[in-house]
Design a protein around this motif. Structure first.
Motif: not given
Lengths: 315, 230
Positions: B190-214
């Motif tokens: 359902i998302v259009d954009k995704a952030y991965i938060l790890d140990s208090g920092v943004i470790a990953y960001k994508t504007d095309k979440p459907h095109e990657v294996d999150l």
């Protein structure tokens, strides 16, 4: 605030069996105390009064005569009501109309200055936890934020609506006792404590008790609220009560040793709640005002520490 | 537009968020993925104003998001009065709103499928129904910014689908939606954009979440940081 009062009434709806039970117990205590004290005062008048009066008469003759103001020499008409802090017995001076309707007033007076300061913080803890404390501990406060009230508004409204729910009926009880005890307000009371004897007006004692009750209730609400931030189940209820009674027991224990009787206000002052109780219990020492002041200062320190520790807590 | 910039937050000596920044545009559904304790809930609480940040700013449409009247949220376990009905619970909170922004409780309950049971006491609700009521609370004021923390926890697949549809509906109407979840697969749908938060920092960001294996990306981040089970 109006909406919060609606909230409280809705909460009451869900809790009425418990509250009904608590109020019935409270009512029973008050009725029982009224009857008990009423009879107690009566029996004293028939039994120990003559002996006690002669003892006090001698003691007062020795100690109450102030050479600077000879008009203060004790007379039977001036000092009629006694509190012996060693035996906790209350007695009348004037035996002529001792039994004619005075027992009820003195029972109410005794309830007001001794029982209510003892009972108020406990009942306040119950109410504070049931409403304000639970708002925080159970996270209800978090949901109030949907209305986009500020943190301060939520706390203030939650606190004052809970406090109001408790203090309004409680104030009526205090007022009832105060008015019932009013026939005594024209007389002075003698407080006899080992080697010191002091006189004070009954009105001052009653006013002091009412103020003590209100302040201790307020402090309890604040304390429970801040303890609720700690999110330790039961702590908000248990800690104030344990502190309260622990300090009271300690104060009583110390006071029972004649050499340390002076220490009671000091010990009492070490914990605000207990101090307020002890102030109320001792009721009417002039020193109690100092005690109360110390208690308030300590309460402020306590408040500051708790706020520093938990005030920035999240929900 | 939601703009979160350089948020720092610590609890005592424990630094939970270390300079987190993210953005979400109107009509966008943004996912926040992370392991337990990585700071997701803390970040969401800061955005809605339930917790203060030590440093940094959170703005929504140029206004501080913590005070914005256009925010609806669903954070952590729902907290409702057990002896009141679902309808009474929502009505009480609705009564705290100013009269000109009074939410439509009936509409919200209908949206989450609780109309039939609205007069039942909250304590009789199943876990899924409790989550639905919580969701109804979040949407009842028809907010422009919807913050959802683990909205799919403890609910059955049918309700998950219903929630996803509702979230999509809100986004279509121009609302900004920020969701945190452990359920990466559900989120990815359902998302259009995704952030991965790890140990208090943004470790990953994508504007095309459907095109990657999150899921693979998340697994890789966890393996590198050693934030898995220890």
């Amino acid at each position: 605030m109006k909406a919060f009062l609606r909230l409280r009434l809705a909460q009451l709806k869900g809790r009425y069996p418990y509250l009904l039970f608590a109020l019935s117990v409270l009512l029973l205590i008050i009725v029982f105390a009224c009857v008990y004290y009423g009879r107690h005062v009566e029996s004293l008048t028939k039994g120990d009064l003559a002996e006690s009066l002669s003892f006090y008469e001698q003691q007062l003759a020795d100690k109450l005569v102030d050479p600077q103001s000879p008009q203060d020499i004790m007379t039977a008409g001036k000092y009629r009501f006694f509190l012996d802090t060693q035996t906790a017995k209350w007695m009348y001076w004037d035996p002529l109309y001792l039994l004619s309707g005075q027992a009820y007033s003195s029972a109410c007076y005794k309830l007001l200055v001794i029982v209510m300061p003892l009972l108020t913080p406990v009942v306040a803890v119950f109410f504070a936890y049931a409403f304000f404390g639970e708002d925080i501990a159970s996270g209800y406060c978090r949901e109030y934020f949907h209305s986009r009230l500020s943190r301060r508004q939520v706390f203030r409204a939650s606190f004052f609506s809970s406090f109001g729910l408790f203090v309004v009926p409680w104030l009526l009880v205090l007022l009832f006792l105060f008015l019932s005890a009013s026939p005594m307000f024209g007389i002075k009371l003698l407080c006899v404590n080992l080697d010191s004897t002091s006189a004070y007006s009954a009105l001052e004692g009653a006013a002091f008790a009412v103020i003590s009750c209100l302040i201790s209730a307020f402090l309890n609400f604040a304390l429970v609220g801040f303890l609720a931030f700690s999110r330790v189940n039961g702590l908000p209820v248990v800690l104030p009560i344990v502190l309260f009674y622990m300090m009271v027991m300690l104060a009583m224990l110390w006071q029972s040793v004649p050499r340390f009787s002076y220490a009671m206000p000091l010990i009492g002052a070490s914990v605000p709640l207990a101090s307020l109780l002890v102030s109320g219990l001792s009721g009417v020492y002039w020193g109690s005002w100092l005690n109360l002041l110390a208690a308030l200062l300590l309460a402020l320190v306590c408040y500051g520490l708790l706020r520093r520790r938990y005030g920035e807590g999240t929900f | 537009m939601l703009q979160v910039q350089d948020i720092h937050k610590s609890y005592g000596k424990n630094l939970v968020l270390k300079g987190v920044s993210l953005e979400a545009a109107p009509g966008q559904v943004v996912g926040l993925i992370g392991a337990n304790g990585c700071g997701k809930s803390t970040l969401l609480k800061i955005i809605v104003g339930l917790a203060p940040a030590d440093e940094g700013t959170c703005q929504f449409n140029g206004q501080e998001s913590a005070t914005s009247t256009e925010v609806g949220f669903m954070i952590e376990e729902p907290s409702f009065y057990p002896n009141l009905s679902g309808y009474e619970n929502l009505s009480l909170i609705a009564s705290l709103f100013p009269p000109d922004r009074r939410p439509d409780v009936d509409w919200a309950l209908e949206k989450v499928g609780l109309s039939e049971r609205k007069k039942d006491k909250y304590r009789t609700y199943s876990l899924g129904m409790k989550q639905r009521l919580h969701f109804a609370l979040a949407i009842m004021s028809k907010p422009s910014l919807l913050i959802l923390d683990e909205p799919f926890n403890g609910i059955d697949p049918v309700t998950v689908i219903a929630f996803e549809e509702l979230i999509g509906e809100f986004a279509k109407q121009g609302a900004t939606v920020l969701i945190s979840s452990h359920g990466i697969r559900e989120l990815q749908a359902i998302v259009d954009k995704a952030y991965i938060l790890d140990s208090g920092v943004i470790a990953y960001k994508t504007d095309k979440p459907h095109e990657v294996d999150l899921f693979a990306v998340f697994k890789d981040i966890v393996a590198r940081s050693g934030a898995g089970l220890r």
